[in-house]
Design an enzyme around this catalytic site. Structure first.
Site, PDB file in Angstrom:
ATOM      1  N   ALA A 196      -5.011  -2.504   5.938  1.00 58.36           N
ATOM      2  CA  ALA A 196      -6.331  -1.660   6.439  1.00 58.36           C
ATOM      3  C   ALA A 196      -7.252  -1.790   5.216  1.00 58.36           C
ATOM      4  O   ALA A 196      -6.771  -1.857   4.222  1.00 58.36           O
ATOM      5  CB  ALA A 196      -6.343  -0.433   6.896  1.00 58.36           C
ATOM      6  N   LEU A 209       1.365   3.710   2.271  1.00 57.95           N
ATOM      7  CA  LEU A 209       2.239   3.980   3.587  1.00 57.95           C
ATOM      8  C   LEU A 209       3.248   2.765   3.726  1.00 57.95           C
ATOM      9  O   LEU A 209       4.432   3.064   3.752  1.00 57.95           O
ATOM     10  CB  LEU A 209       1.484   4.088   4.766  1.00 57.95           C
ATOM     11  CG  LEU A 209       2.207   4.098   6.128  1.00 57.95           C
ATOM     12  CD1 LEU A 209       3.262   5.618   5.872  1.00 57.95           C
ATOM     13  CD2 LEU A 209       1.279   4.195   7.119  1.00 57.95           C
ATOM     14  N   TYR A 234     -15.702   3.832   7.640  1.00 56.67           N
ATOM     15  CA  TYR A 234     -14.151   3.855   7.932  1.00 56.67           C
ATOM     16  C   TYR A 234     -13.517   4.449   9.167  1.00 56.67           C
ATOM     17  O   TYR A 234     -13.003   3.688   9.901  1.00 56.67           O
ATOM     18  CB  TYR A 234     -13.494   4.533   6.717  1.00 56.67           C
ATOM     19  CG  TYR A 234     -12.046   4.897   6.992  1.00 56.67           C
ATOM     20  CD1 TYR A 234     -11.122   3.830   6.785  1.00 56.67           C
ATOM     21  CD2 TYR A 234     -11.745   6.094   7.078  1.00 56.67           C
ATOM     22  CE1 TYR A 234      -9.838   3.940   7.096  1.00 56.67           C
ATOM     23  CE2 TYR A 234     -10.079   6.336   7.385  1.00 56.67           C
ATOM     24  CZ  TYR A 234      -9.455   5.326   7.117  1.00 56.67           C
ATOM     25  OH  TYR A 234      -8.010   5.641   7.266  1.00 56.67           O
ATOM     26  N   GLY A 264       0.646  -1.231   0.030  1.00 58.23           N
ATOM     27  CA  GLY A 264      -0.071   0.079   0.139  1.00 58.23           C
ATOM     28  C   GLY A 264       0.886   1.252   0.059  1.00 58.23           C
ATOM     29  O   GLY A 264       2.266   1.078  -0.186  1.00 58.23           O
ATOM     30  N   LYS A 288     -11.916   2.317  12.349  1.00 61.35           N
ATOM     31  CA  LYS A 288     -10.628   2.706  12.802  1.00 61.35           C
ATOM     32  C   LYS A 288     -10.445   3.086  13.967  1.00 61.35           C
ATOM     33  O   LYS A 288      -9.527   2.555  15.130  1.00 61.35           O
ATOM     34  CB  LYS A 288     -10.113   3.795  11.950  1.00 61.35           C
ATOM     35  CG  LYS A 288      -9.747   3.543  10.244  1.00 61.35           C
ATOM     36  CD  LYS A 288      -8.619   2.541  10.151  1.00 61.35           C
ATOM     37  CE  LYS A 288      -7.341   2.947  10.654  1.00 61.35           C
ATOM     38  NZ  LYS A 288      -6.314   1.866  10.100  1.00 61.35           N
TER      39      LYS A 288
HETATM   40  N1  NAP Z   1      -3.730   7.515   2.650  1.00 63.42           N
HETATM   41  C1  NAP Z   1      -4.153   8.212   3.511  1.00 63.42           C
HETATM   42  O1  NAP Z   1      -4.364   9.392   3.347  1.00 63.42           O
HETATM   43  C2  NAP Z   1      -4.410   7.870   4.951  1.00 63.42           C
HETATM   44  C3  NAP Z   1      -5.028   8.687   5.761  1.00 63.42           C
HETATM   45  C4  NAP Z   1      -5.345   8.495   7.251  1.00 63.42           C
HETATM   46  C5  NAP Z   1      -4.771   7.189   7.683  1.00 63.42           C
HETATM   47  N2  NAP Z   1      -4.388   6.180   6.698  1.00 63.42           N
HETATM   48  C6  NAP Z   1      -3.962   5.205   7.356  1.00 63.42           C
HETATM   49  O2  NAP Z   1      -2.709   4.485   7.038  1.00 63.42           O
HETATM   50  C7  NAP Z   1      -2.959   2.920   7.021  1.00 63.42           C
HETATM   51  C8  NAP Z   1      -2.188   2.753   5.401  1.00 63.42           C
HETATM   52  O3  NAP Z   1      -3.052   3.336   4.507  1.00 63.42           O
HETATM   53  P1  NAP Z   1      -2.588   3.309   2.895  1.00 63.42           P
HETATM   54  O4  NAP Z   1      -3.305   4.596   2.287  1.00 63.42           O
HETATM   55  O5  NAP Z   1      -1.198   3.013   2.866  1.00 63.42           O
HETATM   56  O6  NAP Z   1      -3.544   2.009   2.488  1.00 63.42           O
HETATM   57  P2  NAP Z   1      -3.615   1.379   0.966  1.00 63.42           P
HETATM   58  O7  NAP Z   1      -2.777   2.018   0.183  1.00 63.42           O
HETATM   59  O8  NAP Z   1      -5.001   1.171   0.623  1.00 63.42           O
HETATM   60  O9  NAP Z   1      -2.962  -0.155   1.616  1.00 63.42           O
HETATM   61  C9  NAP Z   1      -3.530  -1.051   2.157  1.00 63.42           C
HETATM   62  C10 NAP Z   1      -2.861  -2.181   2.267  1.00 63.42           C
HETATM   63  O10 NAP Z   1      -3.451  -3.095   3.246  1.00 63.42           O
HETATM   64  C11 NAP Z   1      -3.429  -4.592   2.622  1.00 63.42           C
HETATM   65  N3  NAP Z   1      -4.188  -5.301   3.146  1.00 63.42           N
HETATM   66  C12 NAP Z   1      -5.810  -4.907   3.158  1.00 63.42           C
HETATM   67  N4  NAP Z   1      -6.535  -6.026   3.832  1.00 63.42           N
HETATM   68  C13 NAP Z   1      -5.634  -7.097   3.989  1.00 63.42           C
HETATM   69  C14 NAP Z   1      -5.756  -8.067   4.221  1.00 63.42           C
HETATM   70  N5  NAP Z   1      -6.910  -8.702   4.506  1.00 63.42           N
HETATM   71  N6  NAP Z   1      -4.311  -9.153   4.551  1.00 63.42           N
HETATM   72  C15 NAP Z   1      -3.468  -8.440   4.428  1.00 63.42           C
HETATM   73  N7  NAP Z   1      -3.102  -7.362   3.743  1.00 63.42           N
HETATM   74  C16 NAP Z   1      -4.301  -6.444   3.423  1.00 63.42           C
HETATM   75  C17 NAP Z   1      -3.426  -4.157   1.342  1.00 63.42           C
HETATM   76  O11 NAP Z   1      -2.736  -5.172   0.577  1.00 63.42           O
HETATM   77  P3  NAP Z   1      -3.096  -5.390  -0.959  1.00 63.42           P
HETATM   78  O12 NAP Z   1      -3.296  -4.298  -1.768  1.00 63.42           O
HETATM   79  O13 NAP Z   1      -1.994  -6.453  -1.501  1.00 63.42           O
HETATM   80  O14 NAP Z   1      -4.470  -6.376  -1.079  1.00 63.42           O
HETATM   81  C18 NAP Z   1      -2.407  -2.834   1.174  1.00 63.42           C
HETATM   82  O15 NAP Z   1      -1.221  -3.334   1.355  1.00 63.42           O
HETATM   83  C19 NAP Z   1      -4.230   2.708   6.998  1.00 63.42           C
HETATM   84  O16 NAP Z   1      -4.140   2.183   8.202  1.00 63.42           O
HETATM   85  C20 NAP Z   1      -5.097   3.658   6.942  1.00 63.42           C
HETATM   86  O17 NAP Z   1      -6.200   3.843   7.785  1.00 63.42           O
HETATM   87  C21 NAP Z   1      -4.278   6.526   5.488  1.00 63.42           C
END
Ligand code: NAP
Length: 312
Positions: A70, A12, A134, A10, A138
């Site tokens: 997530a 992050l 969501y 993902g 969280k």
């Molecule tokens: N992006 C933002 O602006 C933002 C803002 C606030 C907080 N956050 C928090 O930061 C964290 C990372 O967010 P992100 O934006 O990097 O998310 P992302 O790009 O959507 O990546 C999510 C990751 O979770 C993995 N995943 C989901 N379900 C899974 C499962 N059942 N088993 C194993 N892996 C699983 C996905 O794997 P695959 O893709 O390989 O399936 C992917 O690697 C999360 O906790 C999110 O709530 C993000």
């Protein structure tokens, strides 16, 4: 140190895994989007499968676990609340429980969206009031992790950066559209304080090294509207800012409710680390430097997503 990073495919997770791999032995999980790299060990796994968490911890024996996996797409959570609950609340609880038993340290990633955004400038002790599926899932995840593993760090973040898909972050959305000469909306009434994922990674490693515990706001020390953010990006990349229409979120046609003023205070983090997190300009400069170094294309290559016409 041996670090296990969940969600390393993902936005992050991959930036964190690559930053951490420069100094540590890193294992990173991926589910639907496999990553091809020799920088860290990729562990394909669905963390929701029975026994998966236990097996993963057993195979990797980490000193530190950083839980980035997530269901992080706000609209996908709205469409599938059961999966949101399983991914964002039940899974963190299970992981926190097993990590506590094994003696490793845990960083659990949460979100600024636990607040309703009516007031802004939230501190860690302020009362959350999540507005969407969501955000509720969280917040439940935070509470579950704190109960199961009081030594864990719970980090409320907001971030931007380059992702393997090239489409995950708001900064990529603005860059992709403006670079293609397309018009975009920039919300003038939604405020946030995003940190560059690569800078966030460095801060997490410092937090672990300092053996912090408990809840921290880990965002930029500077906050701005999404419209202002798009203008900063256009200026940094020398793109046409007249393509950005200043718009109210009311006219945005979004499915899930968004919190308008998600501005968080970072005093607690600044005091613990002895320095405040970077401002937006610093992150935006580095985001541009990474682009010039070919980093987005390198990431897409790891995801097998580079095509001959891809100049990203
Ligand atoms: N992006 C933002 O602006 C933002 C803002 C606030 C907080 N956050 C928090 O930061 C964290 C990372 O967010 P992100 O934006 O990097 O998310 P992302 O790009 O959507 O990546 C999510 C990751 O979770 C993995 N995943 C989901 N379900 C899974 C499962 N059942 N088993 C194993 N892996 C699983 C996905 O794997 P695959 O893709 O390989 O399936 C992917 O690697 C999360 O906790 C999110 O709530 C993000």
């Amino acid at each position: 140190m041996r670090i296990l990073i969940t969600g390393a495919s993902g936005l992050l997770g991959i930036n964190l895994a690559l930053e951490a791999a420069a100094h540590h032995e890193v294992y990173g999980t991926a589910k639907d989007h496999l990553i091809h790299t020799d920088r860290f060990r990729v562990m394909p796994c669905d963390l929701l499968a029975p026994g998966a968490v236990e097996r993963l911890l057993d195979q990797t024996q980490p000193d530190w676990v950083i839980h980035c996996a997530a269901l992080a797409n706000v609209d996908a959570c709205e469409a599938n609340p059961v999966l949101a609950q399983q991914s964002n609340s039940d899974l963190p609880f299970l992981l926190a429980t097993h990590v506590a038993r094994g003696g490793a340290r845990l960083v659990h990633i949460s979100t600024d969206a636990v607040f309703d955004g009516q007031r802004g400038l939230y501190r860690e002790e302020d009362q959350p009031n999540p507005l969407s599926v969501y955000a509720r899932s969280k917040l439940e995840g935070e509470l579950a992790v704190a109960a199961a593993n009081p030594e864990a760090i719970i980090a409320r973040v907001n971030l931007f950066g380059w992702s393997p898909s090239g489409r995950r972050s708001l900064a990529e959305f603005f860059f992709n559209n403006l670079n293609a000469g397309k018009r975009v909306m920039g919300f003038t009434d939604v405020y946030f304080c995003p940190l560059l994922a690569n800078d966030l990674a460095a801060i997490f490693l410092m937090m672990l090294q300092k053996k912090l515990r408990g809840l921290y706001h880990v965002v930029s020390r500077e906050c701005l509207s999404k419209y202002e953010f798009s203008l900063r990006l256009a200026q940094q990349f020398n793109l046409d800012s007249s393509l950005i229409d200043p718009t109210s979120v009311e006219q945005g046609g979004l499915t899930a409710a968004r919190s308008p003023r998600l501005t968080l205070r970072v005093d607690k983090l600044a005091e613990a680390l002895g320095e405040p997190p970077p401002d937006i300009s610093t992150g935006m400069h580095r985001f541009f430097d990474l682009y010039q170094q070919g980093y987005p294309r390198w990431l897409k290559g790891m995801a097998g997503a580079v095509t001959p016409t891809d100049h990203g």
